[in-house]
Design a protein around this motif. Sequence first.
Motif, PDB file in Angstrom:
ATOM      1  N   UNK A 555       0.839  -1.198   0.000  1.00 28.57           N
ATOM      2  CA  UNK A 555       0.000   0.000   0.000  1.00 28.57           C
ATOM      3  C   UNK A 555       0.874   1.248   0.000  1.00 28.57           C
ATOM      4  N   UNK A 556       0.560   2.181  -0.884  1.00 29.29           N
ATOM      5  CA  UNK A 556       1.319   3.422  -0.973  1.00 29.29           C
ATOM      6  C   UNK A 556       2.620   3.315  -1.730  1.00 29.29           C
ATOM      7  N   UNK A 557       2.885   2.144  -2.330  1.00 31.26           N
ATOM      8  CA  UNK A 557       4.138   1.944  -3.064  1.00 31.26           C
ATOM      9  C   UNK A 557       4.084   2.610  -4.431  1.00 31.26           C
ATOM     10  N   UNK A 561       1.297   4.381  -7.159  1.00 33.06           N
ATOM     11  CA  UNK A 561       1.528   5.714  -7.707  1.00 33.06           C
ATOM     12  C   UNK A 561       1.460   5.722  -9.222  1.00 33.06           C
ATOM     13  N   UNK A 562       1.991   4.666  -9.846  1.00 34.40           N
ATOM     14  CA  UNK A 562       1.912   4.550 -11.306  1.00 34.40           C
ATOM     15  C   UNK A 562       0.456   4.506 -11.759  1.00 34.40           C
ATOM     16  N   UNK A 563      -0.358   3.737 -11.039  1.00 30.90           N
ATOM     17  CA  UNK A 563      -1.785   3.654 -11.388  1.00 30.90           C
ATOM     18  C   UNK A 563      -2.478   4.992 -11.200  1.00 30.90           C
TER      19      UNK A 563
END
Length: 601
Positions: A555-557, A561-563
């Motif tokens: 979570x939060x990786x 962020x890419x998505x």
Amino acid sequence: MKSLFTLGVALLGLSNSLANAAAIPAENIELTPLMSKRDAIGARQSPANCAGVGNTANTRNCWSQGFTVLTDMYTSWPNTGVVRSYNLRIENTTCSPDGAGSRVCMLINGKYPGPTIVADWGDTIRVTVRNLLQSNGTSIHWHGFRQLNSNIQDGVNGITECALAPGDTKTYQFQATEYGTTWYHSHFSQQYGDGVVGTVIVNGPATANYDEDLGTMPMSDWYYRTAFQAGSIAFQNGQAGLGPPVADNILINGTAKNAAGGGALNKVTMTAGKRYRLRLINTSVDNNLLVNLDGHPFQVIATDFVPVVPYNTTHIQIGIGQRYDVIITANQTAGNYWFRRAIFTYAGQTVADPTTTAAASPFTACVDPVTTPKVAKTVPSSTFAAQVKNLPVAFGPVVANGNTVLWTINGTSLIIDPGNPTIKYVAQNNNTFPQGYNVVQVPSTSASTWTYWVIQQAANAPPIAHPIHLHGHDSYILGTGDGQFNAATNFASLRFTNPPRRDVTMLKGGGWLVIAYPTDNPGAWLMHCHIAFHVGMGLSVQFLERKQSITLPATGSEWYGTCNNWATYKAGTTDIYPQDDSGLKKRWPPLIAGGSKFMLD
């Protein structure tokens, strides 16, 4: 190999339920090496006999830390602690690799092909990718890497990750648990046909000795149109019952002469008496390639990432995505020799167009050689035999969506949303996959469970070979043949004792292919034809394997962020092109409107 796409390919999982085509646990048995009595060669290649020797010109079977060519790469590999870091910049530009005139290209770090990534067996590969394409997403697939327990690093947008938005950056990181030769390429639309491609060398032991490594030799068809234009023409030709556009040239290491005499051939220098390793890779869009070096037989030592018992041949037929590591001995009269669109010259000789002639080709069809893997494996057969005798082989019919003719597997043409990958569904505990995702859930909870698949061309399909690429695994190739697979007549010909293994396997034109693999790598894994025009028309299926054990993104990786960045891009004003493809390769006309419909009628 010309790609026609008016008829389908069917894939049948050996299952109790044909409705969902799920592979059934076939037999619980560990991957057991076939331990035959050690011969003199085996003794010389043992860890004890490699102690303190190292990997030299005459001890290529040895490596380090007790690892040798006899080490089972599926279960053991060095842990070097070394990180090999690379930065890849994908950008719009122009190029003219054969001097015929510039056209629009998408290149990595301004080069075609892109940089060669080099690592040692057991190293960690870390690659940061920056998408500088103004109007295209992207993702990079690390072709052939098993990605054991690192499914989200496989680089397939819509399956294992979200597409990388324009201006965005992400880092892939995985361990090189295999050694040998491979390549990396975009898995977004047809970008690799426009230049988003590069090669990979993972240094390790070998099954025969050599003096020098000549490195990779990527070979590709080349179109003066862009890959997107070629894909559109292929679609239109398919509707008319015609074949795809013919490539304008064949590039060797990114170069060639054109029909008018411009450009330049790739040139290689050899020293008399030396043995050379050459790493051949077919990075084409549509064409199977046949190669030979006049007067110099190839000693084949690896097929894809699988070391094999060496064998000699004058010619090699390479399907798209396949690799052959070969050894060439410079033992002929000093001079120039054709490598068909490249020139090999002995040191001290003036480079000139050769006058040599090729030996007759032994091939009459697009088929793979029956190789013998160096590390022997057996595949259990008893449950397979009982199941296959009681199940019919299904065929996926051609599905027409309006005027669109699509390739199918099990009656479905794959189409995915680059912003909603299968792994996101898994992370959300959502089992309602869109029909177009073509998800086959493999019912297994154990790494020792085997699955078997019959890939069968429809009876009335044109006799065109398909290079079938399996992600996350090597295919154990149990057999292939002409016509329709019939258990009563074909089962006896299947090979369960140390069958050939590789990650791209040729489905014979008008024939069948039987493969197996153990469910030892949890993930969402794509299997598809590597002809870009075919996969773009939907010729793909994905296996959801042991989803309860998949290593999901934190979570939060960066993965999330890419998505998020992709969603922001799609919601903005700079996304000017609607999705007009399968999400993996080009398809025309658009089948997704507004980014919300993924079911094919």
